[in-house]
Design a protein around this motif. Structure first.
Motif, PDB file in Angstrom:
ATOM      1  N   ALA A  41       0.736  -1.455   0.081  1.00 54.80           N
ATOM      2  CA  ALA A  41      -0.011  -0.240  -0.009  1.00 54.80           C
ATOM      3  C   ALA A  41       0.921   1.383   0.187  1.00 54.80           C
ATOM      4  N   GLY A  42       2.192   1.238   0.019  1.00 57.67           N
ATOM      5  CA  GLY A  42       2.990   2.389   0.002  1.00 57.67           C
ATOM      6  C   GLY A  42       3.076   3.038   1.180  1.00 57.67           C
ATOM      7  N   LEU A  43       2.890   2.541   2.381  1.00 54.89           N
ATOM      8  CA  LEU A  43       2.734   3.388   3.665  1.00 54.89           C
ATOM      9  C   LEU A  43       4.127   3.562   4.370  1.00 54.89           C
ATOM     10  N   ASP A  44       5.354   3.201   3.674  1.00 56.49           N
ATOM     11  CA  ASP A  44       6.278   2.839   4.616  1.00 56.49           C
ATOM     12  C   ASP A  44       6.887   4.325   4.678  1.00 56.49           C
ATOM     13  N   LEU A  45       7.601   4.530   5.989  1.00 52.46           N
ATOM     14  CA  LEU A  45       7.987   5.915   6.373  1.00 52.46           C
ATOM     15  C   LEU A  45       9.596   5.351   6.845  1.00 52.46           C
ATOM     16  N   LEU A  46      10.398   6.367   6.680  1.00 54.44           N
ATOM     17  CA  LEU A  46      11.995   6.148   7.352  1.00 54.44           C
ATOM     18  C   LEU A  46      11.768   6.137   8.787  1.00 54.44           C
ATOM     19  N   ARG A  47      11.131   7.300   9.563  1.00 55.04           N
ATOM     20  CA  ARG A  47      10.921   7.379  10.810  1.00 55.04           C
ATOM     21  C   ARG A  47       9.362   7.445  11.103  1.00 55.04           C
ATOM     22  N   LEU A  48       8.981   7.125  12.065  1.00 51.31           N
ATOM     23  CA  LEU A  48       7.493   7.513  12.670  1.00 51.31           C
ATOM     24  C   LEU A  48       7.651   8.748  13.552  1.00 51.31           C
ATOM     25  N   THR A  49       7.020   9.938  13.128  1.00 50.92           N
ATOM     26  CA  THR A  49       7.049  11.027  14.025  1.00 50.92           C
ATOM     27  C   THR A  49       5.744  11.197  15.037  1.00 50.92           C
ATOM     28  N   ARG A  50       5.795  12.174  15.871  1.00 54.00           N
ATOM     29  CA  ARG A  50       4.678  12.410  16.754  1.00 54.00           C
ATOM     30  C   ARG A  50       3.336  12.694  15.564  1.00 54.00           C
ATOM     31  N   GLU A  51       3.782  13.804  14.725  1.00 51.76           N
ATOM     32  CA  GLU A  51       2.580  14.242  13.685  1.00 51.76           C
ATOM     33  C   GLU A  51       2.030  13.018  12.873  1.00 51.76           C
ATOM     34  N   ASP A  52       2.748  12.001  12.564  1.00 50.04           N
ATOM     35  CA  ASP A  52       2.425  10.840  11.733  1.00 50.04           C
ATOM     36  C   ASP A  52       1.386  10.209  12.968  1.00 50.04           C
ATOM     37  N   ARG A  53       1.685   9.937  14.001  1.00 49.11           N
ATOM     38  CA  ARG A  53       0.830   9.332  14.911  1.00 49.11           C
ATOM     39  C   ARG A  53      -0.585  10.052  15.089  1.00 49.11           C
ATOM     40  N   ASP A  54      -0.515  11.441  15.073  1.00 50.24           N
ATOM     41  CA  ASP A  54      -1.603  12.249  15.379  1.00 50.24           C
ATOM     42  C   ASP A  54      -2.361  12.640  14.292  1.00 50.24           C
ATOM     43  N   ARG A  55      -2.102  12.159  13.191  1.00 50.36           N
ATOM     44  CA  ARG A  55      -2.554  12.746  11.987  1.00 50.36           C
ATOM     45  C   ARG A  55      -4.010  12.493  11.766  1.00 50.36           C
ATOM     46  N   ALA A  56      -4.642  11.340  12.178  1.00 53.09           N
ATOM     47  CA  ALA A  56      -6.141  11.241  12.180  1.00 53.09           C
ATOM     48  C   ALA A  56      -6.702  12.194  13.163  1.00 53.09           C
ATOM     49  N   GLN A  57      -6.255  12.178  14.262  1.00 54.24           N
ATOM     50  CA  GLN A  57      -6.865  13.340  15.227  1.00 54.24           C
ATOM     51  C   GLN A  57      -6.896  14.578  14.729  1.00 54.24           C
ATOM     52  N   MET A  58      -5.766  15.083  14.209  1.00 56.73           N
ATOM     53  CA  MET A  58      -5.546  16.473  13.632  1.00 56.73           C
ATOM     54  C   MET A  58      -6.756  16.506  12.241  1.00 56.73           C
ATOM     55  N   TYR A  59      -6.724  15.547  11.685  1.00 59.16           N
ATOM     56  CA  TYR A  59      -7.990  15.713  10.574  1.00 59.16           C
ATOM     57  C   TYR A  59      -9.392  15.842  11.323  1.00 59.16           C
ATOM     58  N   ARG A  60      -9.731  14.875  12.172  1.00 58.60           N
ATOM     59  CA  ARG A  60     -10.857  15.137  12.936  1.00 58.60           C
ATOM     60  C   ARG A  60     -11.123  16.520  13.454  1.00 58.60           C
ATOM     61  N   ALA A  61     -10.159  17.323  14.018  1.00 56.64           N
ATOM     62  CA  ALA A  61     -10.195  18.443  14.498  1.00 56.64           C
ATOM     63  C   ALA A  61     -10.922  19.507  13.290  1.00 56.64           C
ATOM     64  N   ARG A  62     -10.535  19.108  11.909  1.00 56.39           N
ATOM     65  CA  ARG A  62     -10.863  19.959  10.861  1.00 56.39           C
ATOM     66  C   ARG A  62     -12.232  20.249  10.997  1.00 56.39           C
ATOM     67  N   THR A  63     -13.053  19.121  11.388  1.00 58.94           N
ATOM     68  CA  THR A  63     -14.625  19.450  11.185  1.00 58.94           C
ATOM     69  C   THR A  63     -15.032  20.346  12.162  1.00 58.94           C
ATOM     70  N   GLY A  64     -14.498  20.562  13.378  1.00 55.51           N
ATOM     71  CA  GLY A  64     -14.745  21.724  14.223  1.00 55.51           C
ATOM     72  C   GLY A  64     -14.471  23.126  13.731  1.00 55.51           C
ATOM     73  N   ARG A  65     -13.320  23.104  13.046  1.00 59.91           N
ATOM     74  CA  ARG A  65     -12.710  24.235  12.456  1.00 59.91           C
ATOM     75  C   ARG A  65     -13.855  24.807  11.436  1.00 59.91           C
ATOM     76  N   GLU A  66     -14.178  23.697  10.531  1.00 55.08           N
ATOM     77  CA  GLU A  66     -15.074  23.889   9.438  1.00 55.08           C
ATOM     78  C   GLU A  66     -16.487  24.459   9.981  1.00 55.08           C
ATOM     79  N   GLU A  67     -16.790  23.919  11.094  1.00 56.42           N
ATOM     80  CA  GLU A  67     -18.157  24.174  11.407  1.00 56.42           C
ATOM     81  C   GLU A  67     -18.063  25.873  11.997  1.00 56.42           C
ATOM     82  N   LEU A  68     -17.034  25.999  12.787  1.00 57.13           N
ATOM     83  CA  LEU A  68     -16.840  27.458  13.208  1.00 57.13           C
ATOM     84  C   LEU A  68     -16.600  28.188  12.309  1.00 57.13           C
TER      85      LEU A  68
END
Length: 630
Positions: free
Chosen positions: A415-442
């Motif tokens: 699936a082409g998901l390979d990273l050289l290093r897994l960062t904090r931002e990588d781990r939190d990506r889904a949570q960050m995109y969920r927060a976009r919904t609140g911003r869009e509503e605002l």
């Protein structure tokens, strides 16, 4: 055969080469994707790897570029063209060069006379057991073998330091396979066990080097997908081959994943089918209780895929669904089936309808604010996969086998998901995109953009480069396309070199009322002429566009330069195919154009008499005071 429709993929690739590979770059990728035999892959690499062919693919605008240097302790002639072909299949043009036979030590310790001017992004050094055992006078003396295994890791670590100095780039080493003859030389099982124990300890220590050196990747050869490792005995004697074509092909595929990750091309989002993919059966026909999930085969295979997908989501891969189903039926299955491994909360979006799946995938990309080239599509139906490849060529589409027992491993590898290093931002990506919904509503409920930005309550914090953020900084430079003001992509070696020369790197982190956006920007500052500072490059994630965060970051740089007594700040903007919307940024910040601009690049100068005001809706908690004098 006279009709091209009946020709094999290699014949069609040859015909396309005669026409010009740049005339249909997507077809180049598709034809190489049809190849399964290692020797065919090697032949394809020789067809597309010439200078003229590389130039044609690059000029098409559809391919990225990389440079790979090869070193080895045995003959690896098929490996560079195999890698060239595998990367071309993934939309990357690779320029390669190999050192001479068994020159892996001398080339590096001699200052890289053959490979140095290539300036490789990736240096691959493939070692076989002769690299270790050639220094052992008596291979039956296991005391000598054990000492040699321990010494070899220290030797390899020193070699790596010299390699980084001579060549730079990401270095790829490997655990060293023990050949069948070296193992069988010992007649007693106790001796074989002692040899294997020393060998496994050595390989474990080689793997541990990757944790100590951020620019080092170690390939565990035991995990490569290959039916054979050792070369045919005849080829071993005639041509000094140590590895079989199957092994070299599997290594080329692994190297392709590493090179793609180095370019920031890892996929961020899985788009998953439901029927006969995440579960067995068709829920619309069989009902929720009739689908096959968990328990005995085939339900166990679908559960295995779900467990893998859940684990990928825990590492920051965004999980979505596109299924031809009635939405209520699909949602009921996802939320009520007792064997469902994935929870509905694991999925950022579910598109269950009867629209063409490419339409859903394109819509998901827009909603998630990512390109379709950041997505992988997983579907059991060959017709749906072929439609996706045709409609959206940038989407990665792994070919699932007929038997669902192989789904999980194929998705993990393909699936082409390979990273050289897994960062904090990588781990939190889904949570960050969920927060976009609140911003869009605002934003939808605000009277104006400025009201929205004030209500958002953004806090910006600058931080110097350090061990904790270095991987993310390099990742941002590698993968950022839209807000990349010069197109430069600094590697870890570039960062070290610039820092050693007096430059500085900084990162920016942004939070707001809906959560932490993570580390969203990076910039390089280098000493300029006559006491000036130069902005080497600045990059910023598309997650925070339209907030004028870039004005706050660069405005803080101007204030810091003035406070430290710099005479001016200079910068440049180089137009790429993705960054045109930011071409006016420097003039907006009060920079004056200098020199005569060429077609793509303009240079700028700020005299620092009057730095621009910072955006009123952004609180800069750590700003100019963080930036040191150059």
């Amino acid at each position: 055969m006279t009709g091209t429709g009946r020709q094999g993929p290699l014949a069609r690739l040859r015909a396309l080469k005669r026409q010009g590979l740049g005339t249909d770059p997507d077809q180049v990728r598709a034809l190489i994707a049809e190849l399964t035999d290692p020797l065919d892959l090697e032949a394809a690499g020789r067809l597309v790897g010439g200078a003229k062919q590389r130039a044609a693919l690059t000029e098409s605008g559809a391919f990225r570029e990389t440079r790979i240097a090869f070193l080895a302790s045995s003959t690896i002639d098929p490996l560079p063209p195999m890698t060239v072909a595998a990367l071309a299949r993934e939309g990357v043009v690779a320029t390669t060069r190999a050192a001479g036979f068994d020159q892996w030590r001398l080339e590096v310790l001699g200052g890289a006379p053959e490979l140095g001017d290539l300036e490789p992004r990736v240096v691959a050094c493939l070692l076989d057991d002769r690299a270790v055992l050639s220094a052992v006078a008596d291979p039956l003396d296991l005391d000598l073998v054990e000492r040699r295994c321990a010494e070899f890791v220290t030797e390899l670590c020193s070699w790596y330091g010299a390699c980084r100095e001579a060549l730079g780039g990401a270095t790829v080493l490997n655990t060293v396979p023990l050949s069948p003859l070296a193992r069988a030389r010992h007649v007693d099982y106790a001796g074989r066990a002692r040899l294997a124990s020393a060998w496994h300890r050595m390989n474990a220590d080689i793997l541990a080097l990757a944790a100590e050196h951020p620019s080092l990747v170690v390939v565990d050869t035991a995990g490569l997908d290959t039916p054979t490792v050792a070369a045919d005995d005849r080829m071993r004697h005639i041509a000094s081959h140590a590895f079989s074509p199957d092994f070299l092909c599997a290594y080329a595929e692994e190297l392709t994943r590493i090179a793609r990750a180095d370019l920031g091309l890892a996929r961020k989002c899985l788009v998953l089918d439901l029927d006969n993919t995440l579960w067995g059966g068709v829920v619309g026909d069989d009902g929720v209780t009739g689908i096959r999930l968990g328990g005995a085969y085939p339900g166990s295979a679908h559960s295995e895929l779900q467990r893998l997908v859940r684990d990928l989501g825990r590492q920051g891969v965004m999980l979505t669904v596109s299924s031809k189903n009635d939405r209520d039926v699909a949602e009921e299955a996802l939320t009520s089936h007792p064997e469902m491994v994935l929870s509905r909360e694991d999925l950022l979006a579910v598109r269950a309808d009867w629209r063409p799946k490419p339409d859903n995938v394109a819509e998901l990309a827009r909603d998630l604010n990512i390109g379709v080239d950041a997505m992988a599509f997983v579907d059991d139906n060959p017709a749906e996969r072929e439609l996706m490849r045709h409609a959206l060529p940038g989407v990665t589409v792994p070919d699932l086998p007929d038997d669902p027992s192989g789904y999980a491993l194929l998705v993990a590898r393909g699936a082409g998901l390979d990273l050289l290093r897994l960062t904090r931002e990588d781990r939190d990506r889904a949570q960050m995109y969920r927060a976009r919904t609140g911003r869009e509503e605002l934003r939808a409920g605000s009277d104006s953009l400025e009201d929205y930005l004030h209500a958002l309550g953004s806090d910006l914090s600058l931080e110097p480069l350090d061990e904790a953020n270095a991987a993310r900084v390099v990742q941002l430079f590698a993968k950022t396309n839209q807000f990349n003001l010069t197109g430069r992509r600094y590697t870890a070696e570039d960062v070290e070199r610039i820092t050693a020369g007096g430059g500085r790197f900084y990162a920016a982190r942004l939070a707001d009322r809906f959560g932490d956006n993570g580390l969203i920007a990076a910039l390089a500052l280098v000493p300029g002429e006559d006491g000036a500072w130069e902005i080497g490059n600045a990059v910023m994630s598309c997650r925070v566009f339209s907030r004028k965060v870039e004005h706050a970051i660069l405005g803080s740089v101007l204030r810091a330069a003035r406070r430290h007594g710099a005479t001016a700040v200079t910068a440049s903007f180089t137009r790429t195919d993705r960054n045109a919307k930011f071409s006016g940024l420097y003039p907006e910040l009060g920079f004056a154009t200098t020199g005569t601009p060429d077609e793509d690049t303009r240079t700028f100068h700020h005299h620092l008499a009057e730095p621009p005001p910072l955006p009123a809706w952004i609180t800069v908690t750590h700003g100019e005071e963080i930036i040191d004098a150059l």
